[in-house]
Design a protein around this motif. Structure first.
Motif, mmCIF file in Angstrom:
data_model
loop_
_atom_site.group_PDB
_atom_site.id
_atom_site.type_symbol
_atom_site.label_atom_id
_atom_site.label_comp_id
_atom_site.label_asym_id
_atom_site.label_seq_id
_atom_site.Cartn_x
_atom_site.Cartn_y
_atom_site.Cartn_z
ATOM 1 N N CYS A 1 28.048 33.845 49.501
ATOM 2 C CA CYS A 1 28.667 34.724 50.488
ATOM 3 C C CYS A 1 28.187 36.164 50.267
ATOM 4 N N LYS A 2 28.275 36.974 51.312
ATOM 5 C CA LYS A 2 27.683 38.304 51.275
ATOM 6 C C LYS A 2 28.308 39.188 50.196
ATOM 7 N N ASN A 3 29.645 39.170 50.092
ATOM 8 C CA ASN A 3 30.319 40.029 49.119
ATOM 9 C C ASN A 3 29.842 39.776 47.695
ATOM 10 N N ILE A 4 29.802 38.500 47.313
ATOM 11 C CA ILE A 4 29.468 38.174 45.924
ATOM 12 C C ILE A 4 28.012 38.533 45.629
ATOM 13 N N LEU A 5 27.123 38.369 46.616
ATOM 14 C CA LEU A 5 25.719 38.697 46.392
ATOM 15 C C LEU A 5 25.510 40.201 46.311
ATOM 16 N N GLU A 6 26.225 40.948 47.156
ATOM 17 C CA GLU A 6 26.106 42.409 47.104
ATOM 18 C C GLU A 6 26.632 42.950 45.773
ATOM 19 N N ILE A 7 27.786 42.454 45.353
ATOM 20 C CA ILE A 7 28.384 42.930 44.100
ATOM 21 C C ILE A 7 27.517 42.532 42.917
ATOM 22 N N SER A 8 26.971 41.306 42.953
ATOM 23 C CA SER A 8 26.099 40.854 41.879
ATOM 24 C C SER A 8 24.862 41.731 41.772
ATOM 25 N N LYS A 9 24.294 42.079 42.921
ATOM 26 C CA LYS A 9 23.113 42.937 42.901
ATOM 27 C C LYS A 9 23.453 44.305 42.334
ATOM 28 N N LYS A 10 24.601 44.838 42.718
ATOM 29 C CA LYS A 10 25.018 46.139 42.223
ATOM 30 C C LYS A 10 25.218 46.110 40.706
ATOM 31 N N LEU A 11 25.873 45.069 40.202
ATOM 32 C CA LEU A 11 26.091 44.965 38.764
ATOM 33 C C LEU A 11 24.763 44.841 38.020
ATOM 34 N N SER A 12 23.826 44.095 38.590
ATOM 35 C CA SER A 12 22.515 43.952 37.955
ATOM 36 C C SER A 12 21.791 45.285 37.899
ATOM 37 N N GLU A 13 21.885 46.072 38.984
ATOM 38 C CA GLU A 13 21.256 47.393 38.993
ATOM 39 C C GLU A 13 21.857 48.300 37.928
ATOM 40 N N ASP A 14 23.133 48.126 37.659
ATOM 41 C CA ASP A 14 23.811 48.910 36.628
ATOM 42 C C ASP A 14 23.685 48.284 35.246
ATOM 43 N N GLU A 15 22.880 47.215 35.132
ATOM 44 C CA GLU A 15 22.622 46.525 33.869
ATOM 45 C C GLU A 15 23.903 45.973 33.241
ATOM 46 N N VAL A 16 24.751 45.410 34.098
ATOM 47 C CA VAL A 16 25.988 44.782 33.651
ATOM 48 C C VAL A 16 25.811 43.265 33.704
ATOM 49 N N GLU A 17 25.834 42.612 32.552
ATOM 50 C CA GLU A 17 25.664 41.162 32.509
ATOM 51 C C GLU A 17 26.871 40.487 33.136
ATOM 52 N N HIS A 18 26.622 39.415 33.910
ATOM 53 C CA HIS A 18 27.716 38.728 34.573
ATOM 54 C C HIS A 18 27.277 37.329 34.986
ATOM 55 N N PHE A 19 28.251 36.531 35.395
ATOM 56 C CA PHE A 19 28.016 35.160 35.840
ATOM 57 C C PHE A 19 28.584 34.971 37.239
ATOM 58 N N LEU A 20 27.996 34.031 37.988
ATOM 59 C CA LEU A 20 28.518 33.614 39.281
ATOM 60 C C LEU A 20 29.069 32.200 39.145
ATOM 61 N N LEU A 21 30.288 31.977 39.635
ATOM 62 C CA LEU A 21 30.839 30.627 39.636
ATOM 63 C C LEU A 21 30.052 29.783 40.627
ATOM 64 N N GLN A 22 29.487 28.675 40.159
ATOM 65 C CA GLN A 22 28.616 27.857 41.001
ATOM 66 C C GLN A 22 29.337 27.312 42.221
ATOM 67 N N SER A 23 30.562 26.834 42.029
ATOM 68 C CA SER A 23 31.318 26.273 43.143
ATOM 69 C C SER A 23 32.091 27.378 43.849
ATOM 70 N N GLY A 24 32.764 27.033 44.924
ATOM 71 C CA GLY A 24 33.636 27.986 45.581
ATOM 72 C C GLY A 24 35.028 27.968 44.976
ATOM 73 N N SER A 25 35.825 28.952 45.317
ATOM 74 C CA SER A 25 37.183 29.036 44.784
ATOM 75 C C SER A 25 38.024 27.836 45.196
ATOM 76 N N SER A 26 37.827 27.316 46.397
ATOM 77 C CA SER A 26 38.617 26.173 46.871
ATOM 78 C C SER A 26 38.403 24.956 45.984
ATOM 79 N N GLN A 27 37.149 24.713 45.598
ATOM 80 C CA GLN A 27 36.861 23.580 44.718
ATOM 81 C C GLN A 27 37.490 23.775 43.358
ATOM 82 N N PHE A 28 37.447 25.005 42.827
ATOM 83 C CA PHE A 28 38.064 25.267 41.531
ATOM 84 C C PHE A 28 39.576 25.067 41.612
ATOM 85 N N PHE A 29 40.211 25.559 42.681
ATOM 86 C CA PHE A 29 41.654 25.391 42.840
ATOM 87 C C PHE A 29 42.026 23.915 42.963
ATOM 88 N N GLU A 30 41.167 23.142 43.619
ATOM 89 C CA GLU A 30 41.435 21.710 43.768
ATOM 90 C C GLU A 30 41.419 21.011 42.417
#
Length: 432
Positions: free
Chosen positions: A198-227
């Motif tokens: 989704c656009k939000n997560i990709l934009e935020i991920s790019k911003k964090l990478s530019e700021d050299e902040v290590e991070h992870f993306l949850l592979q599945s969506g939130s709905s699958q995790f909640f299930e």
């Protein structure tokens, strides 16, 4: 795993350093290194001459993520903590004070992606949230341990979110909350949304990478995790130490939705038994009762946690009991396949291909470290055809505080020889 490479998250050895980064623990600040040479792990931590090593790996999953990021215009329109629109405001220890964290496993990839970003599975996130320290305290009580950022719309976040998570608008508060200098104080940062693309997560991920902040993306969506983990969904906010101190640990998930390992408190907690759908329990304690015999099938082994105790004699029976509930699970490791087929066929050590059986097993001892680990490792060797070395690494990734006593390790080596016809592991290669 191949080419002599070893995947031991807590091994004290020398590793190549290719770039300096900063990693901070609430009670212990030390330098770290990004290691792009080792294979197989998204995040590993090891102590080498007092230095914390944090290794981030690449993932083929992120090739398409990077392709999508390249086409995004960075005219961000973001809401602050009060929901007001605003413009982009920013461009358990081992005795050493180091908190031991589960390793995030990754498939090998030659694709060049951001060195600051990787992916994480549902199982890995669950194990991070419910993890404990060596003292038995919940890791999540430490407000600097894990930062979960919900990248969905604010209304979706308020309706339900993963426990302890914050809305992504916290990154762009007028007060400068959670800007790069603060973000780098967190041990682990994970972004999630309805989709990894989704656009939000990709934009935020790019911003964090530019700021050299290590991070992870949850592979599945939130709905699958909640299930999968509805008990980790909440409308509450756990941002302070007092709030987080109300949270408790749960059994570690070893095989997705089928095999868990925990301590005696977990096995006596009706909420945990119900939430995880536990149908079978292996109770390897002297003193703790089979509390739920009306609804749960038990195998009771009354043995003490001492090196001279013979747990080896029980391993065929415990493995058969677990297998009768969940069947055989396909976890072919490179080491095992080379041993059985005479050639390498790639590292496919991540849990998967669980049988169609619907039962769920909990293996526990008093602390969930020695006796229960021995039983789980026995099953992984016998039913899943994993070598002791590979089974130990998988178990350590899922539950970092496991540590069978030396006598049980020697018995496991004996059991490996019985399963495979010879020993293919060495005591010195085990991550305990």
């Amino acid at each position: 795993m191949g080419n002599g490479s070893s995947k031991l998250p807590w091994r004290r050895d020398n590793a190549k350093k290719t770039m300096k980064v900063k990693a901070t623990h609430r009670s212990n600040s030390m330098s770290g290194a990004v290691d792009s040479d080792r294979r197989g792990s998204g995040m590993q931590r090891a102590m080498t001459d007092g230095a914390l090593q944090v290794n981030f790996k690449e993932s083929s999953f992120l090739e398409s993520v990077d392709q999508k990021l390249n086409g995004i215009s960075f005219d961000l329109k973001i809401n602050d903590l009060n929901g007001n629109a605003m413009s982009n405001a920013s461009n358990n220890t081992d005795g050493s004070g180091l908190t031991l964290l589960p390793t995030v496993q990754r498939k090998n990839s030659d694709i060049k992606v951001s060195k600051y970003r990787d992916t994480i599975s549902d199982l890995e996130l669950y194990n991070l949230i419910i993890a404990e320290t060596w003292q038995g305290h919940p890791q999540i009580h430490d407000t600097g341990y894990l930062l979960l950022l919900d990248c969905r719309e604010k209304s979706e976040y308020e309706a339900a979110h993963i426990i302890t998570s914050r809305h992504h608008s916290a990154l762009y508060s007028e007060y400068g909350l959670l800007m790069p200098s603060q973000l780098k104080l967190f041990q682990i940062i994970i972004l999630y949304s309805n989709s990894s693309f989704c656009k939000n997560i990709l934009e935020i991920s790019k911003k964090l990478s530019e700021d050299e902040v290590e991070h992870f993306l949850l592979q599945s969506g939130s709905s699958q995790f909640f299930e999968k983990y509805p008990f980790l969904s909440t409308q509450g906010h756990y941002l302070t130490s007092d709030m987080r101190n109300t949270l408790q640990t749960m059994p570690s998930e070893i095989l997705p939705g089928r095999l868990y390992q925990g301590n005696a408190k977990h096995a006596l907690d009706s909420y945990i038994i119900t939430s995880l759908g536990i149908s079978h329990i292996v109770n390897v304690t002297l003193e703790h009762p089979n509390r739920f015999e009306d609804t749960v099938k038990y195998l009771r082994i009354q043995l003490d946690d001492r090196p001279q105790v013979d747990l080896h004699a029980w391993l065929p029976r415990t493995s058969e009991f677990v297998q009768s509930a969940i069947g055989r699970v396909s976890i072919k490791s490179q080491t095992t396949e080379k041993h059985e087929n005479g050639k390498d066929s790639g590292d496919n050590r991540t849990p998967g291909d669980v049988s169609s059986k619907k039962e769920v097993v909990l293996v526990h001892c008093n602390l969930g470290r020695s006796r229960s680990s021995t039983v789980v490792l026995g099953y992984l060797m016998q039913a899943c055809r994993m070598t002791l070395k590979d089974a130990s690494r998988l178990l350590k990734d899922c539950r970092p505080t496991v540590r069978p006593n030396i006598g049980f390790l020697e018995q496991l080596l004996q059991y490996e020889k019985e399963v495979f016809g010879k020993n293919v592991s060495d005591l010195n290669d085990l991550p305990f």
